[in-house]
Design an enzyme around this catalytic site. Sequence first.
Site, PDB file in Angstrom:
ATOM      1  N   HIS A   1       0.838  -1.212   0.154  1.00 15.64           N
ATOM      2  CA  HIS A   1       0.041  -0.086  -0.134  1.00 15.64           C
ATOM      3  C   HIS A   1       0.805   1.290  -0.106  1.00 15.64           C
ATOM      4  O   HIS A   1       1.822   1.527   0.901  1.00 15.64           O
ATOM      5  CB  HIS A   1      -0.823  -0.098   1.119  1.00 15.64           C
ATOM      6  CG  HIS A   1      -2.203  -1.026   0.849  1.00 15.64           C
ATOM      7  ND1 HIS A   1      -3.365  -0.711   1.822  1.00 15.64           N
ATOM      8  CD2 HIS A   1      -2.450  -1.749   0.103  1.00 15.64           C
ATOM      9  CE1 HIS A   1      -4.084  -1.471   1.126  1.00 15.64           C
ATOM     10  NE2 HIS A   1      -3.794  -2.286   0.409  1.00 15.64           N
TER      11      HIS A   1
ATOM     12  N   TYR B   1      -9.271   5.497   7.742  1.00 14.68           N
ATOM     13  CA  TYR B   1      -9.538   5.563   9.186  1.00 14.68           C
ATOM     14  C   TYR B   1     -10.592   7.045   9.155  1.00 14.68           C
ATOM     15  O   TYR B   1     -10.141   8.159   8.678  1.00 14.68           O
ATOM     16  CB  TYR B   1      -8.121   6.335   9.699  1.00 14.68           C
ATOM     17  CG  TYR B   1      -7.142   5.309   9.802  1.00 14.68           C
ATOM     18  CD1 TYR B   1      -6.179   4.785   8.772  1.00 14.68           C
ATOM     19  CD2 TYR B   1      -6.825   4.635  11.014  1.00 14.68           C
ATOM     20  CE1 TYR B   1      -5.365   3.809   8.938  1.00 14.68           C
ATOM     21  CE2 TYR B   1      -5.814   3.767  11.092  1.00 14.68           C
ATOM     22  CZ  TYR B   1      -5.003   3.406  10.178  1.00 14.68           C
ATOM     23  OH  TYR B   1      -4.125   2.230  10.149  1.00 14.68           O
TER      24      TYR B   1
ATOM     25  N   PRO C   1      -4.260   0.593  18.769  1.00 10.08           N
ATOM     26  CA  PRO C   1      -4.088  -0.030  17.421  1.00 10.08           C
ATOM     27  C   PRO C   1      -3.929   0.912  16.420  1.00 10.08           C
ATOM     28  O   PRO C   1      -3.799   1.003  15.134  1.00 10.08           O
ATOM     29  CB  PRO C   1      -5.068  -1.224  17.278  1.00 10.08           C
ATOM     30  CG  PRO C   1      -6.174  -0.745  18.173  1.00 10.08           C
ATOM     31  CD  PRO C   1      -5.431  -0.208  19.375  1.00 10.08           C
TER      32      PRO C   1
ATOM     33  N   LYS D   1       1.150  -0.081  15.033  1.00  6.38           N
ATOM     34  CA  LYS D   1       2.472  -0.079  15.411  1.00  6.38           C
ATOM     35  C   LYS D   1       2.714  -1.200  16.455  1.00  6.38           C
ATOM     36  O   LYS D   1       3.896  -1.488  16.461  1.00  6.38           O
ATOM     37  CB  LYS D   1       2.826   1.159  16.164  1.00  6.38           C
ATOM     38  CG  LYS D   1       2.870   2.374  15.375  1.00  6.38           C
ATOM     39  CD  LYS D   1       4.202   2.514  14.723  1.00  6.38           C
ATOM     40  CE  LYS D   1       4.171   3.319  13.341  1.00  6.38           C
ATOM     41  NZ  LYS D   1       3.997   2.735  11.996  1.00  6.38           N
TER      42      LYS D   1
ATOM     43  N   TYR E   1       3.790   6.678  10.102  1.00  7.34           N
ATOM     44  CA  TYR E   1       3.016   5.274   9.703  1.00  7.34           C
ATOM     45  C   TYR E   1       3.935   4.210   9.026  1.00  7.34           C
ATOM     46  O   TYR E   1       3.690   3.270   9.203  1.00  7.34           O
ATOM     47  CB  TYR E   1       1.714   6.033   8.561  1.00  7.34           C
ATOM     48  CG  TYR E   1       0.707   4.895   8.746  1.00  7.34           C
ATOM     49  CD1 TYR E   1      -0.202   4.949   9.569  1.00  7.34           C
ATOM     50  CD2 TYR E   1       0.869   4.048   7.534  1.00  7.34           C
ATOM     51  CE1 TYR E   1      -1.186   3.870   9.428  1.00  7.34           C
ATOM     52  CE2 TYR E   1      -0.131   3.007   7.409  1.00  7.34           C
ATOM     53  CZ  TYR E   1      -1.066   3.049   8.404  1.00  7.34           C
ATOM     54  OH  TYR E   1      -2.057   1.997   8.486  1.00  7.34           O
TER      55      TYR E   1
HETATM   56  C1  PHB Z   1      -6.125  -4.339  10.989  1.00  8.09           C
HETATM   57  O1  PHB Z   1      -5.864  -4.501   9.560  1.00  8.09           O
HETATM   58  O2  PHB Z   1      -6.104  -5.232  11.791  1.00  8.09           O
HETATM   59  C2  PHB Z   1      -5.628  -2.915  11.512  1.00  8.09           C
HETATM   60  C3  PHB Z   1      -5.140  -2.049  10.122  1.00  8.09           C
HETATM   61  C4  PHB Z   1      -4.711  -0.709  10.803  1.00  8.09           C
HETATM   62  C5  PHB Z   1      -4.638  -0.424  11.971  1.00  8.09           C
HETATM   63  C6  PHB Z   1      -5.140  -1.307  13.035  1.00  8.09           C
HETATM   64  C7  PHB Z   1      -5.403  -2.582  12.560  1.00  8.09           C
HETATM   65  O3  PHB Z   1      -4.278   0.826  12.549  1.00  8.09           O
END
Ligand code: PHB
Length: 395
Positions: free
Chosen positions: A72, A201, A293, A297, A385
């Site tokens: 990505h 997000y 989460p 990280k 990130y």
């Molecule tokens: C996930 O795909 O489980 C996931 C992806 C990004 C995040 C947290 C969890 O920031």
Amino acid sequence: MKTQVAIIGAGPSGLLLGQLLHKAGIDNLIIERQSPEYVLGRIRAGVLEQGMVDLLREAGVGARMDREGLVHDGFELAFDGRRERIDLHGLTGGKTVMIYGQTEVTRDLMEARQASGATTLYNVSDAQPHDLKGDRPHITFTLNGERVRLDCEHIAGCDGFHGVSRKSIPAGVLKEFERIYPFGWLGVLADTPPVSEELIYANHARGFALCSMRSPTRTRYYVQVGAEEKVEDWSDERFWEELKRRLPADTAARLVTGPAIEKSIAPLRSYVVEPMQYGHLFLVGDAAHIVPPTGAKGLNLAASDVSTLYRLLLRVYREGRSDLLERYSQLCLKRIWKAERFSWWMTSMLHRFPGTDDFSQRMQQTELDYFVGSEAGRRTIAENYVGLPYEAIDD
Ligand code: PHB
Ligand code: APR
């Protein structure tokens, strides 16, 4: 029994460390409380930083990830009726992240370990490290009803947040830093096509939401829920309806729903323990730190701890540099605190906090508006990130 490095815990930290050490000819043995099936049944993270991707390749377990993982170049932030892309590749001089589930990383590591002939003892109970500051470090544990003693030179505590390693360090040695957030994430795994090519997000008045994925046919979605919520109260229908309400209208209209193949609620916590070493014992990954989460990280921090401990142990065994080991904690903690900061900041910026006043709400909106509206702001998000560089071990 006897080994050079005894590893407690066969999660990603323990398995990756074991694989790297084994490849370098350093003998190690892993003990794990659960069965292999149980370990593989846990659904966790899915975004790998470049540093972790490189480390998995170095460990010789990158082939399936390179075939099946999704690279990505960016992700989206949705807020205030806007959708803003963070161009990870463009803002970081070409860095990207890899979408590949922790379950798959674990499966690849388990298979490599089995093929290598190195030992993992599953279903052990009552593991206890001993003589951590003395000349004869060892672990005792119960296997098939018998008490076993494993002598070793070093112990890697890779046993997660609830493990025995951190608890076996005497009271007064460790300092804990903790923040518990007043909400959790309700996550659903489904065999449906992703709603968008990249992760989204979303900051919404009803709470945070995240659209993620594991593959072109498997998705992972989350919604922020109250800390007291029970997963039994969330039917699939209720989950999908709530998710749609928090997404931009065009995204919600495209969302393909389906039966949940896993559904769970995870609390959000920031936690760090200092130091991460006590004599011959080294804490690695979730045993030493937890992040919420939101910045993706947790798994990546575990990998950078593994990298640091592995490189130190290489120098111990190849050059006799045991003196370097006392740098472990300081080397790891520099990077850990920066990831803790980013995860805390993303969490603060994207969630609804119960009881927030109007001023704080405007500050949150303005922070998002400012950071995504400025190239410097977007670059700050992007460079964190994709993952800050691993700490170098100087002489
Ligand atoms: C996930 O795909 O489980 C996931 C992806 C990004 C995040 C947290 C969890 O920031
Ligand atoms: N004895 C033996 N094994 C134990 C013990 C014990 N007393 N206590 C815990 N374990 C095992 C657990 O069963 C688990 O399999 O240690 C393992 C720890 O694995 P994880 O919790 O996955 O931790 P870690 O390997 O550090 O993985 C990194 O970062 O943010 C997260 O999602 C991410 O879980 C991932 C973690």
